[in-house]
Design a protein around this motif. Structure first.
Motif, PDB file in Angstrom:
ATOM      1  N   SER A  21       4.796  73.040  52.092  1.00 54.20           N
ATOM      2  CA  SER A  21       6.205  73.131  51.716  1.00 54.20           C
ATOM      3  C   SER A  21       7.059  73.144  52.972  1.00 54.20           C
ATOM      4  O   SER A  21       6.633  73.606  54.025  1.00 54.20           O
ATOM      5  N   CYS A  22       8.258  72.643  52.828  1.00 61.44           N
ATOM      6  CA  CYS A  22       9.215  72.619  53.938  1.00 61.44           C
ATOM      7  C   CYS A  22      10.575  73.010  53.387  1.00 61.44           C
ATOM      8  O   CYS A  22      11.069  72.372  52.439  1.00 61.44           O
ATOM      9  N   THR A  28      22.477  70.957  53.194  1.00 59.86           N
ATOM     10  CA  THR A  28      22.838  69.561  53.489  1.00 59.86           C
ATOM     11  C   THR A  28      21.608  68.673  53.581  1.00 59.86           C
ATOM     12  O   THR A  28      21.723  67.454  53.603  1.00 59.86           O
ATOM     13  N   PHE A  29      20.421  69.287  53.574  1.00 61.77           N
ATOM     14  CA  PHE A  29      19.189  68.515  53.631  1.00 61.77           C
ATOM     15  C   PHE A  29      19.098  67.559  52.460  1.00 61.77           C
ATOM     16  O   PHE A  29      18.424  66.542  52.532  1.00 61.77           O
ATOM     17  N   ARG A  30      19.781  67.869  51.337  1.00 66.86           N
ATOM     18  CA  ARG A  30      19.677  67.013  50.165  1.00 66.86           C
ATOM     19  C   ARG A  30      20.218  65.612  50.449  1.00 66.86           C
ATOM     20  O   ARG A  30      19.963  64.677  49.693  1.00 66.86           O
ATOM     21  N   ASN A  31      20.960  65.458  51.541  1.00 62.16           N
ATOM     22  CA  ASN A  31      21.502  64.145  51.906  1.00 62.16           C
ATOM     23  C   ASN A  31      20.610  63.390  52.888  1.00 62.16           C
ATOM     24  O   ASN A  31      20.932  62.253  53.263  1.00 62.16           O
ATOM     25  N   ASN A  74      15.569  68.964  45.311  1.00 61.56           N
ATOM     26  CA  ASN A  74      16.828  69.264  45.993  1.00 61.56           C
ATOM     27  C   ASN A  74      17.492  70.522  45.439  1.00 61.56           C
ATOM     28  O   ASN A  74      18.220  71.211  46.161  1.00 61.56           O
ATOM     29  N   ALA A  75      17.237  70.837  44.196  1.00 60.22           N
ATOM     30  CA  ALA A  75      17.798  72.071  43.629  1.00 60.22           C
ATOM     31  C   ALA A  75      17.188  73.303  44.308  1.00 60.22           C
ATOM     32  O   ALA A  75      17.861  74.318  44.489  1.00 60.22           O
ATOM     33  N   GLU A  76      15.905  73.188  44.658  1.00 59.05           N
ATOM     34  CA  GLU A  76      15.210  74.279  45.337  1.00 59.05           C
ATOM     35  C   GLU A  76      15.252  74.133  46.851  1.00 59.05           C
ATOM     36  O   GLU A  76      14.722  74.975  47.577  1.00 59.05           O
ATOM     37  N   ASN A  77      15.871  73.039  47.311  1.00 64.44           N
ATOM     38  CA  ASN A  77      15.999  72.835  48.752  1.00 64.44           C
ATOM     39  C   ASN A  77      14.646  72.817  49.444  1.00 64.44           C
ATOM     40  O   ASN A  77      14.450  73.434  50.506  1.00 64.44           O
TER      41      ASN A  77
END
Length: 124
Positions: A21-22, A28-31, A74-77
């Motif tokens: 996991s990371c 902003t990682f979702r972008n 992305n919801a859990e980043n």
């Protein structure tokens, strides 16, 4: 600055599985496109897998294709690397990386944020 924290490494027997996991420190990682790389002792760091910002596009090194799966929530980043049918040659430090440059690719130079790495050891 985006910090990346990897987890999930460890010792496993050949044929076993691990999930890495990371978690980036900012949402902003979702972008960003994300990738996993690895470096075995005495060898150069190499590309393992990449996933685009939406999760709709992936890329794998030939050596792991069909055994490893990269995914993201992305919801859990969080970005994941599911590793199945592990082999001793998969032993390495695995690094998570983020590409904020909006240019898809597997080149290390495209990834501008890196985690500290997590050790994966596969025994024969």
């Amino acid at each position: 600055q985006v910090q990346l924290v990897e987890s999930g490494g460890g010792l496993v027997q050949a044929g076993g599985s691990l999930r890495l996991s990371c978690q980036p420190s900012r949402r902003t990682f979702r972008n960003y496109d994300m990738g996993w790389f690895r470096q075995a002792l005495g060898k150069e760091r190499e590309f393992v897998a990449a996933i685009n910002w939406s999760g709709g596009r992936t890329d794998y090194a030939d050596s792991v294709k069909g055994r490893f799966t990269i995914s993201r929530d992305n919801a859990e980043n969080t970005v994941y690397l599911q590793m199945n049918s592990l082999k001793p040659e998969d032993t390495a430090v695995y690094y998570c990386a983020a590409n904020s440059n909006y240019a898809w690719g597997r080149e290390q130079a495209a990834f501008d944020y890196w985690g500290q790495g997590t050790q994966v050891t596969v025994s024969s």
